[in-house]
Motif scaffolding. Structure first.
Motif, PDB file in Angstrom:
ATOM      1  N   ARG A 160      16.749  43.439 -29.507  1.00 26.59           N
ATOM      2  CA  ARG A 160      15.078  43.410 -29.924  1.00 26.59           C
ATOM      3  C   ARG A 160      14.391  43.651 -28.449  1.00 26.59           C
ATOM      4  O   ARG A 160      13.491  44.088 -28.520  1.00 26.59           O
ATOM      5  CB  ARG A 160      14.645  42.102 -30.467  1.00 26.59           C
ATOM      6  CG  ARG A 160      15.391  42.194 -31.839  1.00 26.59           C
ATOM      7  CD  ARG A 160      15.081  43.185 -33.003  1.00 26.59           C
ATOM      8  NE  ARG A 160      15.685  44.519 -32.753  1.00 26.59           N
ATOM      9  CZ  ARG A 160      17.080  44.709 -32.999  1.00 26.59           C
ATOM     10  NH1 ARG A 160      17.650  43.657 -33.633  1.00 26.59           N
ATOM     11  NH2 ARG A 160      17.738  45.827 -33.039  1.00 26.59           N
ATOM     12  N   GLU A 161      14.901  42.867 -27.355  1.00 21.08           N
ATOM     13  CA  GLU A 161      14.570  43.067 -26.080  1.00 21.08           C
ATOM     14  C   GLU A 161      14.443  44.285 -25.453  1.00 21.08           C
ATOM     15  O   GLU A 161      13.473  44.976 -24.808  1.00 21.08           O
ATOM     16  CB  GLU A 161      15.091  41.902 -25.161  1.00 21.08           C
ATOM     17  CG  GLU A 161      14.536  40.489 -25.264  1.00 21.08           C
ATOM     18  CD  GLU A 161      13.079  40.202 -25.089  1.00 21.08           C
ATOM     19  OE1 GLU A 161      12.568  40.736 -24.160  1.00 21.08           O
ATOM     20  OE2 GLU A 161      12.540  39.873 -26.153  1.00 21.08           O
ATOM     21  N   VAL A 162      15.581  44.995 -25.906  1.00 19.69           N
ATOM     22  CA  VAL A 162      15.705  46.356 -25.253  1.00 19.69           C
ATOM     23  C   VAL A 162      14.842  47.510 -25.870  1.00 19.69           C
ATOM     24  O   VAL A 162      14.028  48.222 -25.171  1.00 19.69           O
ATOM     25  CB  VAL A 162      17.120  47.169 -25.432  1.00 19.69           C
ATOM     26  CG1 VAL A 162      17.311  48.522 -25.126  1.00 19.69           C
ATOM     27  CG2 VAL A 162      18.250  46.230 -24.757  1.00 19.69           C
ATOM     28  N   GLU A 163      14.519  47.111 -27.224  1.00 16.71           N
ATOM     29  CA  GLU A 163      13.346  48.008 -27.837  1.00 16.71           C
ATOM     30  C   GLU A 163      12.370  47.900 -27.172  1.00 16.71           C
ATOM     31  O   GLU A 163      11.493  48.736 -27.281  1.00 16.71           O
ATOM     32  CB  GLU A 163      13.635  47.743 -29.299  1.00 16.71           C
ATOM     33  CG  GLU A 163      14.727  48.132 -30.154  1.00 16.71           C
ATOM     34  CD  GLU A 163      15.156  47.337 -31.481  1.00 16.71           C
ATOM     35  OE1 GLU A 163      14.048  46.695 -31.938  1.00 16.71           O
ATOM     36  OE2 GLU A 163      16.076  47.683 -31.999  1.00 16.71           O
ATOM     37  N   LYS A 164      11.625  46.519 -26.906  1.00 19.96           N
ATOM     38  CA  LYS A 164      10.407  46.575 -26.340  1.00 19.96           C
ATOM     39  C   LYS A 164      10.356  47.296 -24.743  1.00 19.96           C
ATOM     40  O   LYS A 164       9.440  47.684 -24.421  1.00 19.96           O
ATOM     41  CB  LYS A 164      10.166  44.900 -25.851  1.00 19.96           C
ATOM     42  CG  LYS A 164      10.121  44.093 -27.241  1.00 19.96           C
ATOM     43  CD  LYS A 164       9.813  42.757 -26.809  1.00 19.96           C
ATOM     44  CE  LYS A 164       9.926  41.687 -27.952  1.00 19.96           C
ATOM     45  NZ  LYS A 164       9.782  40.273 -27.633  1.00 19.96           N
ATOM     46  N   TRP A 165      11.551  47.053 -24.119  1.00 20.22           N
ATOM     47  CA  TRP A 165      11.543  47.866 -22.754  1.00 20.22           C
ATOM     48  C   TRP A 165      11.159  49.462 -22.888  1.00 20.22           C
ATOM     49  O   TRP A 165      10.622  49.935 -22.362  1.00 20.22           O
ATOM     50  CB  TRP A 165      12.827  47.547 -21.943  1.00 20.22           C
ATOM     51  CG  TRP A 165      13.056  46.348 -21.833  1.00 20.22           C
ATOM     52  CD1 TRP A 165      12.242  45.135 -21.825  1.00 20.22           C
ATOM     53  CD2 TRP A 165      14.452  45.861 -21.426  1.00 20.22           C
ATOM     54  NE1 TRP A 165      13.100  43.928 -21.401  1.00 20.22           N
ATOM     55  CE2 TRP A 165      14.454  44.540 -21.168  1.00 20.22           C
ATOM     56  CE3 TRP A 165      15.692  46.142 -21.161  1.00 20.22           C
ATOM     57  CZ2 TRP A 165      15.517  43.625 -20.976  1.00 20.22           C
ATOM     58  CZ3 TRP A 165      16.664  45.638 -20.875  1.00 20.22           C
ATOM     59  CH2 TRP A 165      16.672  44.133 -20.790  1.00 20.22           C
ATOM     60  N   LEU A 166      12.039  49.929 -24.272  1.00 16.21           N
ATOM     61  CA  LEU A 166      11.804  51.475 -24.296  1.00 16.21           C
ATOM     62  C   LEU A 166      10.529  51.823 -24.948  1.00 16.21           C
ATOM     63  O   LEU A 166      10.407  53.083 -24.841  1.00 16.21           O
ATOM     64  CB  LEU A 166      13.069  51.764 -25.115  1.00 16.21           C
ATOM     65  CG  LEU A 166      14.398  51.557 -24.593  1.00 16.21           C
ATOM     66  CD1 LEU A 166      15.580  51.850 -25.532  1.00 16.21           C
ATOM     67  CD2 LEU A 166      14.651  52.337 -23.295  1.00 16.21           C
ATOM     68  N   GLU A 198      17.888  42.111 -15.495  1.00 18.73           N
ATOM     69  CA  GLU A 198      17.106  42.840 -16.499  1.00 18.73           C
ATOM     70  C   GLU A 198      15.739  43.479 -16.024  1.00 18.73           C
ATOM     71  O   GLU A 198      15.135  44.398 -16.297  1.00 18.73           O
ATOM     72  CB  GLU A 198      16.724  41.731 -17.614  1.00 18.73           C
ATOM     73  CG  GLU A 198      17.774  41.475 -18.397  1.00 18.73           C
ATOM     74  CD  GLU A 198      17.487  40.312 -19.498  1.00 18.73           C
ATOM     75  OE1 GLU A 198      16.330  40.170 -19.784  1.00 18.73           O
ATOM     76  OE2 GLU A 198      18.496  39.966 -20.096  1.00 18.73           O
ATOM     77  N   ALA A 199      15.237  42.727 -14.867  1.00 17.14           N
ATOM     78  CA  ALA A 199      14.101  43.287 -14.263  1.00 17.14           C
ATOM     79  C   ALA A 199      14.233  44.681 -13.603  1.00 17.14           C
ATOM     80  O   ALA A 199      13.426  45.519 -13.651  1.00 17.14           O
ATOM     81  CB  ALA A 199      13.496  42.219 -13.162  1.00 17.14           C
ATOM     82  N   ARG A 200      15.363  44.819 -12.995  1.00 17.06           N
ATOM     83  CA  ARG A 200      15.700  46.072 -12.458  1.00 17.06           C
ATOM     84  C   ARG A 200      15.768  47.073 -13.676  1.00 17.06           C
ATOM     85  O   ARG A 200      15.402  48.176 -13.230  1.00 17.06           O
ATOM     86  CB  ARG A 200      17.050  46.199 -11.519  1.00 17.06           C
ATOM     87  CG  ARG A 200      17.022  47.271 -10.700  1.00 17.06           C
ATOM     88  CD  ARG A 200      18.038  47.152  -9.386  1.00 17.06           C
ATOM     89  NE  ARG A 200      17.654  46.251  -8.395  1.00 17.06           N
ATOM     90  CZ  ARG A 200      17.256  46.836  -7.615  1.00 17.06           C
ATOM     91  NH1 ARG A 200      17.092  48.106  -7.227  1.00 17.06           N
ATOM     92  NH2 ARG A 200      16.799  45.801  -6.384  1.00 17.06           N
ATOM     93  N   VAL A 201      16.449  47.009 -14.742  1.00 21.26           N
ATOM     94  CA  VAL A 201      16.383  47.934 -15.732  1.00 21.26           C
ATOM     95  C   VAL A 201      15.063  48.322 -16.074  1.00 21.26           C
ATOM     96  O   VAL A 201      14.808  49.516 -16.285  1.00 21.26           O
ATOM     97  CB  VAL A 201      17.161  47.356 -16.699  1.00 21.26           C
ATOM     98  CG1 VAL A 201      17.210  48.236 -18.171  1.00 21.26           C
ATOM     99  CG2 VAL A 201      18.720  47.032 -16.199  1.00 21.26           C
ATOM    100  N   GLN A 202      14.335  47.189 -16.473  1.00 20.78           N
ATOM    101  CA  GLN A 202      12.921  47.690 -17.104  1.00 20.78           C
ATOM    102  C   GLN A 202      12.027  48.337 -15.853  1.00 20.78           C
ATOM    103  O   GLN A 202      11.426  49.312 -16.264  1.00 20.78           O
ATOM    104  CB  GLN A 202      12.252  46.102 -17.232  1.00 20.78           C
ATOM    105  CG  GLN A 202      12.747  45.197 -18.326  1.00 20.78           C
ATOM    106  CD  GLN A 202      12.268  44.034 -18.391  1.00 20.78           C
ATOM    107  OE1 GLN A 202      10.747  44.034 -18.773  1.00 20.78           O
ATOM    108  NE2 GLN A 202      12.686  42.977 -18.291  1.00 20.78           N
ATOM    109  N   ALA A 203      12.193  48.152 -14.557  1.00 21.17           N
ATOM    110  CA  ALA A 203      11.451  48.824 -13.677  1.00 21.17           C
ATOM    111  C   ALA A 203      11.912  50.250 -13.563  1.00 21.17           C
ATOM    112  O   ALA A 203      11.016  51.038 -13.573  1.00 21.17           O
ATOM    113  CB  ALA A 203      11.764  48.125 -12.289  1.00 21.17           C
TER     114      ALA A 203
END
Length: 313
Positions: A204-210, A303-308
């Motif tokens: 669910r967090e990944v879906e928010k990032w995407l 996770e911060a680096r992935v989101q960025a």
């Protein structure tokens, strides 16, 4: 000479490779000097095309792509990972053809040339089967002397494999190449499959990032959807991205919370143990510590680096 760290990535894109590449392209401290491409997750034609597309999506079309080996060094390949990544490795979404083409130079030769051009400074990150790197090392055994740091995504250090009961995919795809590389480099950093399983992302967090309003996030959302659905169905509430963990450690080594150094050998026989990465945990063999094995990485930094990387303009 650029103050940025020169970064050469050997890869077989692949959905998780794609996320790692977006992270690398987004790093202010590193300059991607090339992508050397192997077969692995899918065939070489697809992995080269996917690399060309990723550099375009990331706005880095100037980064050269070098096609390498079409299969393992010696033996016929095992089954690929098309059932996870899609037949084309990028979720079969039918993306538009990328601009540009791969260079004429073979990946193994490009590895050697770039190791000379950036001698003593080169960060080499291997995200796929080690075939290209093994060929380069056989051509020039002095290669490790010019590489500042080698980071490998591969292995299963307590024999909980994901392609056989004991073998991780990258090593299991070409055990002979893994043997050549992991015995030829006196020191290297290893982010294995079991470290991957300790650093999952909640779906669910990944879906928010995407959902971020960026072309990178939109493209990655599309190509990763099949893989994420497969993962949630078989592995539960967390999604695991092996190559992005290795890349996080490569780009930000200070994020490692726990790592250990031990001797490691690759089993190349043809029994059940083929592709096993045998770690001498008790140092019984007297061999030198060669592998620095990642056990824990700062999850928040990861996770911060992935989101960025996903939301980069």
């Amino acid at each position: 000479m650029s103050e940025k760290i020169p970064l050469l990535i050997d890869t077989d894109p692949g959905v998780d490779d794609a996320l790692a590449l977006l992270m690398a392209f987004n790093s202010d401290a590193h300059e991607v000097v090339g992508l050397t491409i192997a077969a692995g997750n899918v065939g070489l034609g697809h992995t080269v095309r996917n690399a060309l597309k990723l550099r375009e999506v990331a706005g880095c079309a100037h980064v050269p792509v070098f096609a390498g080996c079409e299969g393992p060094l010696v033996h016929a390949p095992r089954e690929d990972a098309a059932h996870v990544h899609g037949r084309d490795g990028f979720g079969d979404v039918g993306y538009a053809d990328p601009s540009g083409r791969a260079e004429a130079e073979h990946a193994a030769l490009a590895i050697l040339r770039l190791s000379h051009e950036h001698a003593g400074r080169l960060l080499l990150v291997a995200l796929g089967p080690l075939t290209n790197l093994a060929l380069a090392l056989r051509l020039d055994p002095t290669l490790p002397q010019r590489v500042a740091r080698l980071v490998v995504m591969g292995g299963a250090v307590t024999a909980h494999g994901n392609i056989t009961p004991v073998a991780e995919f990258n090593v299991g795809f070409d055990p002979e190449a893994a043997h050549v590389v992991l015995s030829g480099f006196p020191k290297y950093d290893l982010a294995d499959w079991e470290a991957t399983m300790a650093h999952g992302f909640h779906h669910r967090e990944v879906e928010k990032w995407l959902a971020a309003p960026s072309p990178r996030a939109a493209f990655y959302d599309a190509i990763s959807r099949q893989t994420r659905l497969w993962s949630e169905d078989r592995r539960g509430q967390y999604w695991y991205s092996a190559d992005s963990l290795a890349m996080a450690w490569a780009l930000e080594p200070e994020g490692a919370v726990e790592a250990v150094e031990r001797p490691l050998a690759v089993e190349t026989g043809f029994g059940l143990a083929r592709g096993l990465t045998a770690v001498d945990w008790n140092r019984q063999t007297g061999a030198a510590d060669s592998a620095r094995i990642l056990l824990r990485y700062d999850q928040a930094r990861f996770e911060a680096r992935v989101q960025a990387a996903l939301a980069a303009a």
